[in-house]
Each structure stands twice: as C-alpha cells, then as structure tokens.
Write a protein that holds these residues in place. Structure first.
Motif, PDB file in Angstrom:
ATOM      1  N   TRP A   1      46.325  40.584  35.917  1.00 56.99           N
ATOM      2  CA  TRP A   1      46.277  40.023  37.267  1.00 56.99           C
ATOM      3  C   TRP A   1      45.964  41.106  38.302  1.00 56.99           C
ATOM      4  O   TRP A   1      45.336  40.819  39.331  1.00 56.99           O
ATOM      5  CB  TRP A   1      47.596  39.312  37.608  1.00 56.99           C
ATOM      6  N   VAL A   2      46.332  42.349  37.988  1.00 49.92           N
ATOM      7  CA  VAL A   2      46.012  43.453  38.904  1.00 49.92           C
ATOM      8  C   VAL A   2      44.500  43.702  38.912  1.00 49.92           C
ATOM      9  O   VAL A   2      43.923  44.066  39.948  1.00 49.92           O
ATOM     10  CB  VAL A   2      46.774  44.726  38.496  1.00 49.92           C
ATOM     11  N   SER A   3      43.850  43.500  37.772  1.00 50.02           N
ATOM     12  CA  SER A   3      42.395  43.650  37.700  1.00 50.02           C
ATOM     13  C   SER A   3      41.673  42.485  38.379  1.00 50.02           C
ATOM     14  O   SER A   3      40.618  42.670  38.993  1.00 50.02           O
ATOM     15  CB  SER A   3      41.942  43.735  36.238  1.00 50.02           C
ATOM     16  N   TYR A   4      42.250  41.275  38.255  1.00 54.88           N
ATOM     17  CA  TYR A   4      41.549  40.082  38.712  1.00 54.88           C
ATOM     18  C   TYR A   4      41.738  39.790  40.203  1.00 54.88           C
ATOM     19  O   TYR A   4      40.785  39.424  40.902  1.00 54.88           O
ATOM     20  CB  TYR A   4      42.020  38.867  37.913  1.00 54.88           C
ATOM     21  N   LEU A   5      42.956  39.924  40.695  1.00 55.47           N
ATOM     22  CA  LEU A   5      43.272  39.450  42.039  1.00 55.47           C
ATOM     23  C   LEU A   5      42.451  40.138  43.130  1.00 55.47           C
ATOM     24  O   LEU A   5      41.916  39.451  44.020  1.00 55.47           O
ATOM     25  CB  LEU A   5      44.773  39.602  42.313  1.00 55.47           C
ATOM     26  N   PRO A   6      42.305  41.467  43.149  1.00 56.01           N
ATOM     27  CA  PRO A   6      41.515  42.091  44.228  1.00 56.01           C
ATOM     28  C   PRO A   6      40.057  41.632  44.241  1.00 56.01           C
ATOM     29  O   PRO A   6      39.469  41.475  45.318  1.00 56.01           O
ATOM     30  CB  PRO A   6      41.628  43.593  43.927  1.00 56.01           C
ATOM     31  N   VAL A   7      39.488  41.414  43.064  1.00 52.84           N
ATOM     32  CA  VAL A   7      38.096  40.972  42.992  1.00 52.84           C
ATOM     33  C   VAL A   7      37.955  39.581  43.607  1.00 52.84           C
ATOM     34  O   VAL A   7      37.049  39.317  44.405  1.00 52.84           O
ATOM     35  CB  VAL A   7      37.606  40.965  41.535  1.00 52.84           C
ATOM     36  N   VAL A   8      38.855  38.692  43.243  1.00 53.53           N
ATOM     37  CA  VAL A   8      38.816  37.340  43.798  1.00 53.53           C
ATOM     38  C   VAL A   8      39.072  37.354  45.295  1.00 53.53           C
ATOM     39  O   VAL A   8      38.426  36.620  46.063  1.00 53.53           O
ATOM     40  CB  VAL A   8      39.840  36.442  43.066  1.00 53.53           C
ATOM     41  N   ALA A   9      39.981  38.207  45.729  1.00 56.70           N
ATOM     42  CA  ALA A   9      40.299  38.284  47.162  1.00 56.70           C
ATOM     43  C   ALA A   9      39.093  38.726  47.988  1.00 56.70           C
ATOM     44  O   ALA A   9      38.952  38.338  49.163  1.00 56.70           O
ATOM     45  CB  ALA A   9      41.463  39.247  47.383  1.00 56.70           C
ATOM     46  N   VAL A  10      38.209  39.526  47.385  1.00 59.61           N
ATOM     47  CA  VAL A  10      36.998  39.975  48.102  1.00 59.61           C
ATOM     48  C   VAL A  10      35.879  38.940  47.993  1.00 59.61           C
ATOM     49  O   VAL A  10      35.245  38.579  48.994  1.00 59.61           O
ATOM     50  CB  VAL A  10      36.525  41.338  47.540  1.00 59.61           C
ATOM     51  N   LEU A  11      35.623  38.450  46.771  1.00 56.93           N
ATOM     52  CA  LEU A  11      34.474  37.586  46.555  1.00 56.93           C
ATOM     53  C   LEU A  11      34.650  36.189  47.120  1.00 56.93           C
ATOM     54  O   LEU A  11      33.676  35.582  47.596  1.00 56.93           O
ATOM     55  CB  LEU A  11      34.161  37.498  45.056  1.00 56.93           C
TER      56      LEU A  11
END
Length: 404
Positions: free
Chosen positions: A161-171
C-alpha cells in the motif's frame, strides 16, 4: 487538426498512461501479493484467471452502456475505480479482501479498456491517419513508470500500500482534470455512416481479428503474469531483478509503438503486423532457451518489439471494418483481450507445473506465429477486396451466421 482534437488526443493519451502505470504496479508485484496473502502456487492461477473473466463481463456490459452513455463519461467514471481497487489489493490481509479488490479491478478495467479504445478509434478516424499506436505507446510509458516504482518498492521492501497509494494520489486528480477534454465520436456522423453502410457487427467478419487479439494477449499475459516468476524461479534471479523483465518489455513496446504509426503510414498495417509476429516469436524462443537472467532479458526485449504493434492495429482494423458500428466492434473485440489473458496465464502455469516453464514458453510462440495467417485482415477494405470491387455489405455477409 483543430485544438479540440489535439486536446482530446492529449487527454486520452494521459488516460492510457495512467492505466499503464496502474496495471504495471499490479502485475509486477504478483510475487509480493502472493506472499502478503499467503496464496499458494496452486491457487494463484485461479486468482489470475478471475480478473480477465470479470473484465470480459465489464467489456460486454460497456457495449450496452455506450448506447445510452458516451464512452468519455464511462471512462471518466471507471478510471478512479480501477485505481482505488489497486490500493485495495495492497491494503488487505485476508484472501476475501484480495478477492473483492481484484473483482472490482477486473470489472472496472474491462469497461475502461473498451471505452479508451473506442475513443482512440474515433479520434483516429477524425485525424484521417494512423495514431492508434501513439495511445498504446502512452500505455507503455505508464507501464515503465509503474514497473520502475515496483522495483523501488521491492528494493526497499516497502509495503504494497505504501507503493500504491502515492501513485494513485497523484494520478487520480490528474486524469479527472484531463477527462474534461475527451472527444467522443460525432453521433450525427456515426448515425449517417451506419445508415449508409447498413452496418452491424458480424462475428464472421470480426473473427480473424478476434483470434489475433487472443494470440497477442496470450503472449502479453505470459510476460505480465509470469516474467517475474520465470526469472526468479527458472533463471535464478533475485526478487529485485525479477521486476526488471516487465520494465524491459514496456520500454521496447514504447519504442516500437512510438515508431509504429510511421511504419503503418509508410509500409501499411499488414507488413507491420507480419514483422511484429515474427519478432515476437523469436523473443519467446530466446526466453525458452535462455541460460541465465540476462539472456532472458534479451528475449523479453524482442517480445516487446514484436507484440507491441498487434493489439493497437487490431483495434484500428476493427474500426475500419465497421465504421458505422465501431464502438460495438471495439467492445466485442476487447473481450478477446481477456480471453487471451484467461487462456494464457493458466495455460503457461499448468504446462510449467506439469512439464517445464521453458517448454511452456514455446506455446505462445506458436500461437503468435499463427497471426501471419490472418495478416491480410489488417489491410484497408479496398486492398482486401480489390480496387473497383464493391465491398460486401456486412448485412449480406452475415446472413446465415450468428453475431456475438
């Protein structure tokens, strides 16, 4: 080109980019997902198969929805669902939670893929030249970014979730803003085309493209679902290095797709598709006989260069074949995207467990070569039926046969 079409092309390319990153983050961390949820090797193919089955359902449903809702609206609604489902995959602890997240991902991604390619086909028609490969190049670029971030996550042993959440928050906010400029096909022009052609989608005409789509995605699913495991378990790489093949694959698909539209304009779709099939088959052969991970990387490089042209050109060919019913043709053709994934993942896994993963790589190699038989289906109608000969009306060709 008008500014409206240029903005529409840029915003749609952004959507393809975001989906490429999202998908790469999922498939390149399959070993980590397996470890997090304790999914056995025997159960893993079932989870991998469930996603394309549900995606096929989503694509079929999209064909009906676009009769009432514009593809741009569907795309705007479905892309956030796919991204949030990715976060759900990385956040749970129980198998049931993984199942729910993957189910949401599969259903939404089916409609997302169909609606993106519907918009791409209609934009290509408006441009009057090949641009379809450029959208899929954006997908490849997103895949490179996603696979690179997956490598960082594996290298630093980050929680999923640490890998996924920042990417989703930006995109997520970026694609929602960009969705304001999506361009749908002109409904008046489509209706006029449909009436003049008397057109409906006939499975007999679409079948060759469906088979090519299936074979291409059997090859693609072999890379996306098994490349990491193949490099780690068969070729003896580290977990960190096992995330690299998909990245290499996406880099070479980006290169091939960036140049592919120029190749289609100069040499024609038939020649480009034939060359792609031969190169992809060579890539599978190299992967099958690779003595170590670095030679395996060479095989995945060839695979990316070969497979990258097949899917975009298949969607484009369906749009040319049914200009008055392109949305329906794309939605039905897109189902065979998931048929390929559904067959490819369990097939390679079953053959690998029962026989050898090396020999299993030869099966998609043979299927990709079968594409050569159907390459003429990618020619413009005037070339397929000969100059001066009237193209058969789909209503006449379809008599006595059932459409999908």
């Amino acid at each position: 080109m008008t500014d409206v079409l240029r903005r529409g092309r840029a915003s749609l390319a952004l959507s393809f980019f975001a989906q490429g990153a999202t998908f790469a983050l999922l498939v390149t961390r399959i070993p980590a997902i397996q470890d997090r949820y304790g999914v056995s090797d025997a159960l893993l193919p079932a989870f991998l198969a469930a996603v394309p089955i549900l995606a096929g359902v989503g694509s079929v449903t999209t064909e009906q929805l676009v009769k009432r809702i514009r593809p741009s609206v569907l795309l705007r609604c479905l892309q956030p669902v796919v991204m949030l489902a990715l976060v759900g995959v990385g956040s749970g602890d129980q198998l049931a939670e993984l199942g729910i997240a993957l189910a949401a991902f599969g259903l939404a991604v089916g409609g997302l893929d169909a609606s993106m390619n519907m918009l791409g086909v209609s934009l290509q028609r408006s441009y009057g030249r090949s641009i379809m490969l450029s959208f899929h190049a954006a997908f490849s670029l997103g895949g490179i970014v996603g696979a690179s971030l997956a490598w960082v996550g594996a290298h630093w042993h980050l929680a999923l979730w640490v890998s996924y959440l920042p990417v989703v928050a930006v995109l997520l906010p970026v694609v929602l803003i960009g969705s304001r400029w999506y361009v749908d096909a002109d409904p008046v022009a489509v209706l006029a085309e449909e009436r003049s052609q008397g057109q409906s989608v006939v499975f007999k005409l679409l079948l060759p493209l469906c088979l090519v789509m299936t074979f291409a995605y059997i090859g693609d699913s072999t890379v996306s679902n098994w490349s990491a495991k193949y490099l780690k378990d068969v070729l003896g790489s580290s977990e960190q290095l096992s995330t690299v093949p998909y990245n290499v694959y996406m880099v070479t698909t980006l290169v091939g797709r960036s140049l592919g539209d120029l190749g289609v304009r100069r040499f024609g779709a038939v020649a480009v598709v034939r060359l792609g099939a031969v190169v992809a088959a060579g890539g599978f052969a190299v992967v099958a006989v690779a003595p170590g991970p670095w030679v395996g990387m060479l095989g995945f490089t060839l695979l990316g260069l070969g497979l990258c042209v097949l899917v975009p050109q298949t969607f484009a060919a369906a749009g040319r074949l049914f200009p008055g019913a392109s949305d329906a043709a794309v939605a039905r053709l897109n189902v065979f995207n998931y048929v390929g994934f559904l067959i490819g993942s369990p097939l390679v896994g079953a053959l690998g467990d029962a026989w050898s993963y090396r020999w299993a790589m030869l099966v998609p190699m043979v299927l990709v070569l079968v594409t050569l038989v159907y390459a003429r289906s990618f020619a413009p109608a005037s070339d397929r039926y000969g100059g001066g000969h009237e193209r058969p009306r789909t209503a006449d060709v379809g008599r006595g046969s059932n459409g999908l």
